[in-house]
Design a protein around this motif. Structure first.
Motif, PDB file in Angstrom:
ATOM      1  N   LEU A 346       0.816  -1.219   0.000  1.00  0.00           N
ATOM      2  CA  LEU A 346       0.000   0.000   0.000  1.00  0.00           C
ATOM      3  C   LEU A 346       0.848   1.267   0.000  1.00  0.00           C
ATOM      4  O   LEU A 346       0.395   2.318  -0.450  1.00  0.00           O
ATOM      5  N   THR A 347       2.077   1.164   0.485  1.00  0.00           N
ATOM      6  CA  THR A 347       2.965   2.335   0.454  1.00  0.00           C
ATOM      7  C   THR A 347       3.449   2.624  -0.963  1.00  0.00           C
ATOM      8  O   THR A 347       4.009   3.695  -1.218  1.00  0.00           O
ATOM      9  N   MET A 348       3.232   1.670  -1.876  1.00  0.00           N
ATOM     10  CA  MET A 348       3.656   1.836  -3.274  1.00  0.00           C
ATOM     11  C   MET A 348       2.464   1.841  -4.221  1.00  0.00           C
ATOM     12  O   MET A 348       2.593   1.501  -5.397  1.00  0.00           O
ATOM     13  N   ASP A 349       1.306   2.233  -3.701  1.00  0.00           N
ATOM     14  CA  ASP A 349       0.099   2.263  -4.527  1.00  0.00           C
ATOM     15  C   ASP A 349       0.309   3.135  -5.762  1.00  0.00           C
ATOM     16  O   ASP A 349       0.998   4.162  -5.727  1.00  0.00           O
ATOM     17  N   VAL A 350      -0.309   2.748  -6.851  1.00  0.00           N
ATOM     18  CA  VAL A 350      -0.102   3.400  -8.138  1.00  0.00           C
ATOM     19  C   VAL A 350      -0.367   4.898  -8.092  1.00  0.00           C
ATOM     20  O   VAL A 350       0.395   5.701  -8.662  1.00  0.00           O
ATOM     21  N   GLU A 351      -1.415   5.329  -7.399  1.00  0.00           N
ATOM     22  CA  GLU A 351      -1.732   6.758  -7.384  1.00  0.00           C
ATOM     23  C   GLU A 351      -0.682   7.557  -6.601  1.00  0.00           C
ATOM     24  O   GLU A 351      -0.341   8.685  -6.974  1.00  0.00           O
ATOM     25  N   VAL A 352      -0.159   6.964  -5.528  1.00  0.00           N
ATOM     26  CA  VAL A 352       0.878   7.621  -4.727  1.00  0.00           C
ATOM     27  C   VAL A 352       2.144   7.819  -5.548  1.00  0.00           C
ATOM     28  O   VAL A 352       2.744   8.906  -5.574  1.00  0.00           O
ATOM     29  N   VAL A 353       2.570   6.778  -6.244  1.00  0.00           N
ATOM     30  CA  VAL A 353       3.826   6.818  -7.001  1.00  0.00           C
ATOM     31  C   VAL A 353       3.692   7.663  -8.255  1.00  0.00           C
ATOM     32  O   VAL A 353       4.618   8.414  -8.615  1.00  0.00           O
ATOM     33  N   LEU A 354       2.555   7.595  -8.936  1.00  0.00           N
ATOM     34  CA  LEU A 354       2.369   8.415 -10.130  1.00  0.00           C
ATOM     35  C   LEU A 354       2.348   9.903  -9.793  1.00  0.00           C
ATOM     36  O   LEU A 354       2.802  10.734 -10.576  1.00  0.00           O
ATOM     37  N   LYS A 355       1.848  10.235  -8.620  1.00  0.00           N
ATOM     38  CA  LYS A 355       1.876  11.642  -8.191  1.00  0.00           C
ATOM     39  C   LYS A 355       3.318  12.122  -8.075  1.00  0.00           C
ATOM     40  O   LYS A 355       3.649  13.243  -8.498  1.00  0.00           O
ATOM     41  N   LYS A 356       4.201  11.286  -7.528  1.00  0.00           N
ATOM     42  CA  LYS A 356       5.620  11.633  -7.433  1.00  0.00           C
ATOM     43  C   LYS A 356       6.214  11.846  -8.823  1.00  0.00           C
ATOM     44  O   LYS A 356       6.987  12.787  -9.056  1.00  0.00           O
ATOM     45  N   ASN A 357       5.865  10.954  -9.761  1.00  0.00           N
ATOM     46  CA  ASN A 357       6.355  11.086 -11.130  1.00  0.00           C
ATOM     47  C   ASN A 357       5.859  12.375 -11.767  1.00  0.00           C
ATOM     48  O   ASN A 357       6.611  13.085 -12.446  1.00  0.00           O
ATOM     49  N   TYR A 358       4.606  12.690 -11.564  1.00  0.00           N
ATOM     50  CA  TYR A 358       4.018  13.897 -12.149  1.00  0.00           C
ATOM     51  C   TYR A 358       4.697  15.146 -11.596  1.00  0.00           C
ATOM     52  O   TYR A 358       5.028  16.076 -12.348  1.00  0.00           O
ATOM     53  N   GLN A 359       4.929  15.173 -10.294  1.00  0.00           N
ATOM     54  CA  GLN A 359       5.602  16.316  -9.684  1.00  0.00           C
ATOM     55  C   GLN A 359       7.012  16.484 -10.245  1.00  0.00           C
ATOM     56  O   GLN A 359       7.481  17.605 -10.455  1.00  0.00           O
ATOM     57  N   GLU A 360       7.684  15.369 -10.515  1.00  0.00           N
ATOM     58  CA  GLU A 360       9.016  15.430 -11.110  1.00  0.00           C
ATOM     59  C   GLU A 360       8.954  15.987 -12.530  1.00  0.00           C
ATOM     60  O   GLU A 360       9.796  16.802 -12.933  1.00  0.00           O
ATOM     61  N   LEU A 361       7.939  15.588 -13.301  1.00  0.00           N
ATOM     62  CA  LEU A 361       7.789  16.105 -14.664  1.00  0.00           C
ATOM     63  C   LEU A 361       7.511  17.607 -14.657  1.00  0.00           C
ATOM     64  O   LEU A 361       8.045  18.342 -15.501  1.00  0.00           O
ATOM     65  N   LEU A 362       6.705  18.058 -13.723  1.00  0.00           N
ATOM     66  CA  LEU A 362       6.432  19.494 -13.626  1.00  0.00           C
ATOM     67  C   LEU A 362       7.711  20.262 -13.305  1.00  0.00           C
ATOM     68  O   LEU A 362       7.961  21.347 -13.852  1.00  0.00           O
ATOM     69  N   LYS A 363       8.528  19.696 -12.432  1.00  0.00           N
ATOM     70  CA  LYS A 363       9.801  20.324 -12.076  1.00  0.00           C
ATOM     71  C   LYS A 363      10.714  20.415 -13.299  1.00  0.00           C
ATOM     72  O   LYS A 363      11.352  21.449 -13.544  1.00  0.00           O
ATOM     73  N   ILE A 364      10.755  19.344 -14.087  1.00  0.00           N
ATOM     74  CA  ILE A 364      11.606  19.329 -15.284  1.00  0.00           C
ATOM     75  C   ILE A 364      11.069  20.298 -16.335  1.00  0.00           C
ATOM     76  O   ILE A 364      11.837  20.980 -17.018  1.00  0.00           O
ATOM     77  N   TYR A 365       9.755  20.393 -16.457  1.00  0.00           N
ATOM     78  CA  TYR A 365       9.155  21.360 -17.398  1.00  0.00           C
ATOM     79  C   TYR A 365       9.562  22.780 -17.026  1.00  0.00           C
ATOM     80  O   TYR A 365       9.910  23.587 -17.894  1.00  0.00           O
ATOM     81  N   ASN A 366       9.569  23.086 -15.737  1.00  0.00           N
ATOM     82  CA  ASN A 366       9.990  24.420 -15.304  1.00  0.00           C
ATOM     83  C   ASN A 366      11.483  24.640 -15.562  1.00  0.00           C
ATOM     84  O   ASN A 366      11.907  25.757 -15.890  1.00  0.00           O
ATOM     85  N   MET A 367      12.293  23.579 -15.421  1.00  0.00           N
ATOM     86  CA  MET A 367      13.717  23.678 -15.762  1.00  0.00           C
ATOM     87  C   MET A 367      13.880  24.009 -17.240  1.00  0.00           C
ATOM     88  O   MET A 367      14.700  24.849 -17.610  1.00  0.00           O
ATOM     89  N   LYS A 368      13.095  23.354 -18.063  1.00  0.00           N
ATOM     90  CA  LYS A 368      13.182  23.584 -19.515  1.00  0.00           C
ATOM     91  C   LYS A 368      12.754  25.013 -19.850  1.00  0.00           C
ATOM     92  O   LYS A 368      13.417  25.692 -20.654  1.00  0.00           O
ATOM     93  N   LYS A 369      11.673  25.490 -19.227  1.00  0.00           N
ATOM     94  CA  LYS A 369      11.213  26.862 -19.482  1.00  0.00           C
ATOM     95  C   LYS A 369      12.289  27.874 -19.095  1.00  0.00           C
ATOM     96  O   LYS A 369      12.542  28.844 -19.805  1.00  0.00           O
ATOM     97  N   ALA A 370      12.898  27.642 -17.922  1.00  0.00           N
ATOM     98  CA  ALA A 370      13.932  28.577 -17.456  1.00  0.00           C
ATOM     99  C   ALA A 370      15.135  28.572 -18.390  1.00  0.00           C
ATOM    100  O   ALA A 370      15.731  29.634 -18.676  1.00  0.00           O
ATOM    101  N   ALA A 371      15.487  27.378 -18.884  1.00  0.00           N
ATOM    102  CA  ALA A 371      16.654  27.270 -19.776  1.00  0.00           C
ATOM    103  C   ALA A 371      16.416  27.955 -21.118  1.00  0.00           C
ATOM    104  O   ALA A 371      17.338  28.455 -21.747  1.00  0.00           O
ATOM    105  N   ASN A 372      15.157  27.971 -21.547  1.00  0.00           N
ATOM    106  CA  ASN A 372      14.807  28.544 -22.851  1.00  0.00           C
ATOM    107  C   ASN A 372      14.316  29.979 -22.769  1.00  0.00           C
ATOM    108  O   ASN A 372      13.933  30.565 -23.779  1.00  0.00           O
ATOM    109  N   ALA A 373      14.292  30.533 -21.567  1.00  0.00           N
ATOM    110  CA  ALA A 373      13.775  31.907 -21.388  1.00  0.00           C
ATOM    111  C   ALA A 373      14.723  32.930 -22.011  1.00  0.00           C
ATOM    112  O   ALA A 373      15.928  32.750 -22.045  1.00  0.00           O
TER     113      ALA A 373
END
Length: 373
Positions: A346-373
């Protein structure tokens, strides 16, 4: 955000494919504009809003197909306007790359064989995918895999984020599947109080079926062994089982899209693997309340505890595997190990882990925006 996920094959079997479908579904549910770039795909998308771009150019053989797909992805991405390209394998054009299947170099090492032509092409694609400047961040599904990509492709440690795999605890739940599993158990003729060991997976050599059969042949008591999965050379393993005298007590059942039933009916799941970057099946078994045996070669060892699993040494010695099989043979029926297994999953439930992945993608998207600004 317009997000593309890249993988050669979209399907509903396989570990990377499982991640692809769940991640695409989750992103679409968050309101993102999701496209799967692939060479082939199942008719059913993982979410009604998910689109496919199929890049199916002419190729000669499987190895040429890999190269042509990677080149086609490069061309398509250059001509498109994705906000974020998330590579899962088989290409070198992306903003973020997830390593879910390990490296070609370490796969060959684990099987003690030289790299084949296909492996060498895969290694070249991996090298280009993880070359400096080819990505903003790499996501790995285990620390084991992270160490391998550092060794094989010189990826800096600060460019790697480790997020372990997930399990769908609604699908893999013994309470939901018990009645069906009982029917299947009766049908298979193993409903007699004798321990049931399960081997389930694709790629029997890498996942250690020969070692599992050898250990099984040495058990000092009666037990059943169920072998479930897709394998090109299945006949060789059936022959081996006959040679060591276990063919009458071992059932080769082929591929089955109901793994949750087998995990529920088994007393112990075995993955004595020679190489496994993570191993979804280990935590799927736990979610169904079934303890597991795996090896130091399996990334899932990082999330296990001795209360629910045994991790044997990397040389996969059948005698060490035998000791673990004896230990777990009756614990599911005589102790509360199933609750401990379920609680850990239950500590590795799909919704819990996918949320972590999504937050990481948002962080990388912001890195890309900053790099291309």
């Amino acid at each position: 955000m317009k997000i593309a996920l890249v993988h050669l094959r979209h399907a509903y079997s396989g570990g990377v494919e499982l991640y692809l479908n769940q991640m695409a579904r989750y992103l679409a549910e968050q309101g993102e504009d999701v496209t799967i770039i692939c060479r082939s795909h199942d008719e059913k998308p993982p979410h009604p809003a998910v689109k496919f771009v199929k890049l199916r150019g002419f190729s000669i053989g499987k190895t040429h197909r890999l190269w042509r797909f990677a080149k086609a992805v490069e061309k398509h991405v250059k001509e498109s306007n994705y906000d974020l390209v998330y590579g899962l394998a088989h290409a070198w054009t992306h903003d973020v790359l997830r390593i879910g299947a390990g490296t070609s170099l370490h796969m060959s090492r684990s099987l003690n064989r030289p790299m084949r032509f296909k492996d060498r092409i895969n290694n070249i694609i991996e090298s280009r995918a993880m070359a400096p400047g080819a990505y903003y961040q790499v996501i790995s599904n285990s620390h084991k895999s992270a160490a391998e990509i550092q060794e094989a492709h010189n990826v800096p440690s600060d460019k790697i984020t480790v997020i372990h795999n997930f399990v769908d605890t609604k699908r893999f739940d013994a309470k939901r599947t018990q009645s069906e599993a009982d029917v299947l158990k009766q049908k298979l003729g193993v409903n007699d109080g004798i321990p049931v060991f399960l081997f389930l997976g694709t790629g029997y050599e890498r996942k250690g079926l020969k070692q599992a059969l050898t250990a099984y042949s040495k058990l000092p008591f009666e037990a059943h062994l169920l072998v479930v999965g897709r394998e090109t050379h299945e006949a060789d393993y059936i022959k081996f089982a006959k040679e060591i005298g276990v063919s009458e007590r071992c059932q080769f059942l082929g591929a089955d899209n109901r793994p949750e039933l087998y995990f529920t009916l088994a007393d112990c799941y075995m993955l004595p693997t020679l190489y496994e970057p993570f191993g979804f099946t280990v935590i799927e078994a736990l979610a169904c309340g079934t303890p597991a045996i795996t090896t130091e070669n399996c990334g899932a060892k990082e999330v296990l505890s001795p209360q629910v699993a045994t991790v044997i040494d990397s040389d996969v010695n059948p005698d060490e595997l035998l000791t673990a099989m004896i230990e777990w043979a009756d614990k599911k029926r005589t102790t509360n190990v199933s609750k401990a297994c379920r609680d850990l999953s239950l500590t590795m439930d799909v919704e819990v882990v996918l949320k972590k992945n999504y937050q990481e993608l948002l962080k990388i998207y912001n890195m890309k925006k900053a790099a291309n600004a």
